[in-house]
Enzyme design. Structure first.
Site, short mmCIF file in Angstrom:
data_model
loop_
_atom_site.label_atom_id
_atom_site.label_comp_id
_atom_site.label_asym_id
_atom_site.label_seq_id
_atom_site.Cartn_x
_atom_site.Cartn_y
_atom_site.Cartn_z
N HIS A 207 37.56 39.59 42.05
CA HIS A 207 38.42 38.56 42.63
C HIS A 207 39.28 39.22 43.70
O HIS A 207 40.07 40.11 43.40
CB HIS A 207 39.29 37.94 41.53
CG HIS A 207 40.25 36.91 42.04
ND1 HIS A 207 40.13 35.56 41.77
CD2 HIS A 207 41.33 37.04 42.85
CE1 HIS A 207 41.12 34.92 42.39
NE2 HIS A 207 41.85 35.80 43.05
N GLU A 287 38.85 29.06 46.38
CA GLU A 287 39.90 28.04 46.45
C GLU A 287 41.07 28.55 47.27
O GLU A 287 41.16 29.73 47.60
CB GLU A 287 40.39 27.62 45.05
CG GLU A 287 41.12 28.70 44.29
CD GLU A 287 42.04 28.15 43.19
OE1 GLU A 287 42.40 26.96 43.20
OE2 GLU A 287 42.42 28.96 42.33
N ARG A 291 50.97 27.72 47.44
CA ARG A 291 52.28 28.05 46.84
C ARG A 291 52.42 29.56 46.82
O ARG A 291 51.51 30.28 47.18
CB ARG A 291 52.30 27.53 45.41
CG ARG A 291 51.10 28.06 44.61
CD ARG A 291 51.17 27.75 43.14
NE ARG A 291 49.89 27.97 42.48
CZ ARG A 291 49.46 29.12 42.00
NH1 ARG A 291 50.20 30.21 42.14
NH2 ARG A 291 48.29 29.23 41.42
P1 ADP Z 1 48.21 32.75 40.24
O1 ADP Z 1 47.26 31.64 40.57
O2 ADP Z 1 49.54 32.65 40.90
O3 ADP Z 1 47.61 34.09 40.34
P2 ADP Z 1 47.48 32.38 37.55
O4 ADP Z 1 46.18 31.97 38.06
O5 ADP Z 1 47.56 33.50 36.59
O6 ADP Z 1 48.53 32.60 38.72
O7 ADP Z 1 48.22 31.23 36.86
C1 ADP Z 1 47.88 29.96 37.27
C2 ADP Z 1 48.96 29.07 36.93
O8 ADP Z 1 49.42 29.26 35.59
C3 ADP Z 1 50.16 29.26 37.75
O9 ADP Z 1 50.02 28.72 39.02
C4 ADP Z 1 51.05 28.44 36.92
O10 ADP Z 1 50.64 27.11 37.02
C5 ADP Z 1 50.73 28.85 35.52
N1 ADP Z 1 51.63 29.92 35.09
C6 ADP Z 1 51.36 31.22 34.92
N2 ADP Z 1 52.43 31.88 34.51
C7 ADP Z 1 53.43 30.97 34.42
C8 ADP Z 1 54.82 31.01 34.05
N3 ADP Z 1 55.43 32.15 33.70
N4 ADP Z 1 55.52 29.88 34.08
C9 ADP Z 1 54.94 28.74 34.44
N5 ADP Z 1 53.66 28.62 34.79
C10 ADP Z 1 52.91 29.71 34.78
P1 ADP Z 2 41.64 28.44 39.10
O1 ADP Z 2 41.87 27.25 39.98
O2 ADP Z 2 41.73 28.11 37.67
O3 ADP Z 2 42.42 29.64 39.53
P2 ADP Z 2 39.32 29.65 40.39
O4 ADP Z 2 38.30 28.80 41.04
O5 ADP Z 2 40.28 30.36 41.25
O6 ADP Z 2 40.08 28.78 39.30
O7 ADP Z 2 38.58 30.71 39.46
C1 ADP Z 2 39.30 31.48 38.52
C2 ADP Z 2 38.44 32.66 38.06
O8 ADP Z 2 37.24 32.20 37.44
C3 ADP Z 2 37.97 33.58 39.17
O9 ADP Z 2 38.93 34.54 39.52
C4 ADP Z 2 36.74 34.20 38.53
O10 ADP Z 2 37.07 35.20 37.60
C5 ADP Z 2 36.16 33.03 37.77
N1 ADP Z 2 35.20 32.31 38.63
C6 ADP Z 2 35.47 31.20 39.36
N2 ADP Z 2 34.38 30.82 40.07
C7 ADP Z 2 33.40 31.70 39.79
C8 ADP Z 2 32.05 31.86 40.20
N3 ADP Z 2 31.47 30.99 41.03
N4 ADP Z 2 31.34 32.91 39.70
C9 ADP Z 2 31.92 33.79 38.85
N5 ADP Z 2 33.18 33.68 38.42
C10 ADP Z 2 33.93 32.66 38.86
MG MG Z 3 42.35 30.62 41.32
#
Ligand code: ADP
Ligand code: ADP
Ligand code: MG
Length: 447
Positions: A207, A287, A291
């Protein structure tokens, strides 16, 4: 901007208070019943009650939050991350009330919040996008045709998903229809929107993501981060720069991210997320998050730029003062997320009273936390207690510093993921920067 309302809690609330204070901006912090005595509540100039402890009735309630904003007399709203930060209707309500929204326009939030639509926007901007369905899959015929093109294994992803939720893997064609039905139903109940789309599943992925700043006219990038150390699609360790990806691929990814931000007139801080396919040696857009990201401090550490200050400046109507050439990356930064979870018992949440805590300190160490000795960690919210961030001149010395700092940490009263984090960052795969998104599942929980 004179008075800033913070519609969040925990470490990110305190993070925002700190920059506001440096800029001479007064803060009002939203607090639920459970958070009235929290450390950020004590640090804020004032607080505004937003309802009972349950997040759905306080931090996630558009009506309660807006009501508190209007009562507070604030002229701007910072949503932090999570909760209402990607809620276009909340952003619109703030704007309609004549207040400043610290974030991109409601239109940008809406566009990128629909992950299927975001893929199309990225494709239109010339960004390499993960192979998948054209938009949302509406019918079984659509589903079969798209799966034929994508191939197996594939992922079914919720268009409104986030936080690593709403993602299902499908390994064979005979499971497709059933998984689709389940995925749509789950998405409908978790996100209030059952729309799903398909994506090729990368088995060995890293990632990587690009930090963006835009002022509506111009956009720049602040390099990349690697967030491959994940558990259940959620980031556990993050670092900057993402130097485990070839230079030419990184350069292409930076350009593509800036193009995407520019194409949608992006205003504020944002993150463009990609997966790097180790076998194909290429990156693919997954994606865009509209924010501030949990892991933003590692970017701050290598660039020396306060991202919250930039967010506030842009929201206040200023043009970007920075040009791309001003952004220089120095050294290496790593962040670990410390959670109140028992890693020996399947990461069971462990709320309770923090009897005592000694945070690590010393050269190149930063702690972003919303708790202190005497704080009660409530069961109502995310279990993250603190982010421990280190900087050093290169990656291997940053790892040594992180090991040193994690060893210094002493926290009594509840179970944490401290030991688990220590073992992660001491693994050979991490040291060699060769881990991928399934590393934790494969190495620590292999059945
Ligand atoms: P990011 O997308 O910022 O790397 P994550 O994917 O780990 O963060 O977390 C996705 C979402 O989980 C954050 O955007 C938030 O909605 C929620 N989240 C994670 N940690 C917290 C927290 N400490 N308080 C509130 N929401 C949280
Ligand atoms: P979110 O909106 O929950 O953050 P993402 O689309 O960013 O979801 O994906 C979160 C995680 O899921 C990625 O960092 C990766 O580890 C896994 N993932 C998402 N899409 C794929 C894919 N097409 N192939 C492999 N892993 C994926
Ligand atoms: Mg994501």
């Amino acid at each position: 901007m004179k008075k800033l309302f913070i519609a969040n809690r925990g470490e990110i609330a305190l993070r925002i208070i700190r920059t506001a204070r440096e800029l001479g901006i007064e803060t009002v912090l939203a607090v639920s019943e459970a958070d009235k005595e929290s450390t950020p509540a004590r640090m804020s100039d004032s607080v505004a009650e937003v309802g009972p402890s349950s997040a759905t009735k306080s931090y996630l309630s558009r009506e309660s939050m807006l009501d508190a904003v209007l009562r507070s007399g604030a002229d701007a709203v910072h949503p932090g991350y999570g909760f209402l930060s990607e809620d276009a209707r909340f952003a619109q309500a703030v704007v309609d009330a004549g207040l400043t929204w610290v974030g991109p326009s409601p239109e940008s939030i809406r566009l990128m919040g629909d992950k299927a639509a975001a893929r199309e926007a990225a494709r239109a901007a010339g960004v390499p996008v993960m192979n998948g369905s054209d938009g949302v899959v509406e019918t079984i015929d659509d589903l079969e045709a798209a799966a034929d093109r994508v191939g197996f294994p594939l992922l079914i992803k919720a268009a409104a998903g986030g936080g690593g939720r709403g993602i299902r893997i499908v390994r064979t064609a005979d499971a497709l229809e059933h998984e689709y039905t389940v995925a749509s139903a789950e998405a409908a109940s978790a996100f209030g929107d059952g729309s799903v789309y398909l994506e090729r599943y990368i088995t060995r992925a890293r990632h990587v993501e690009v930090q963006i700043l835009g002022d509506g006219k111009r956009a720049i990038h602040l390099f990349d981060r690697d967030c491959s150390m994940q558990r259940r699609q959620q980031k556990v360790v993050e670092e900057a720069p993402a130097a485990n990806v070839p230079d030419d691929v990184r350069e292409q990814m930076f350009k593509a991210s800036v193009r995407l931000a520019q194409a949608c007139g992006y205003k504020g801080a944002g993150t463009v997320e990609f997966l790097y396919d180790v076998d194909q040696r290429a990156v693919f857009f997954i994606e865009m998050n509209t924010r501030l990201q949990v892991e933003h401090p590692v970017t701050e550490m290598i660039t020396g730029i306060d991202l919250v200050r930039e967010q506030l400046r842009i929201a206040d109507g200023n043009e970007l003062q920075l040009s791309q050439n001003d952004i220089v990356a120095r050294g290496h930064a790593i962040e670990v997320r410390l959670c109140a979870e028992d890693s020996e018992r399947n990461f069971m949440p462990s709320p309770g009273l923090i009897q005592s805590v000694m945070w690590p300190a010393g050269p190149g160490v930063r702690i972003d936390s919303g708790v202190a000795a005497g704080s009660t960690v409530s069961p109502y919210y995310d279990s993250m207690l603190a982010k421990l961030i280190v900087w050093n001149s290169d990656r291997s010395s940053a790892i040594s510093r992180l090991q040193r700092a994690l060893n210094e940490l002493e926290i009594a009263g509840l179970a944490t993921t401290q030991k688990f984090l220590s073992s992660l960052i001491s693994s050979l795969d991490f040291y060699e920067f060769s881990h991928h998104t399934k590393f934790i599942e494969e190495s620590f929980f292999a059945e």
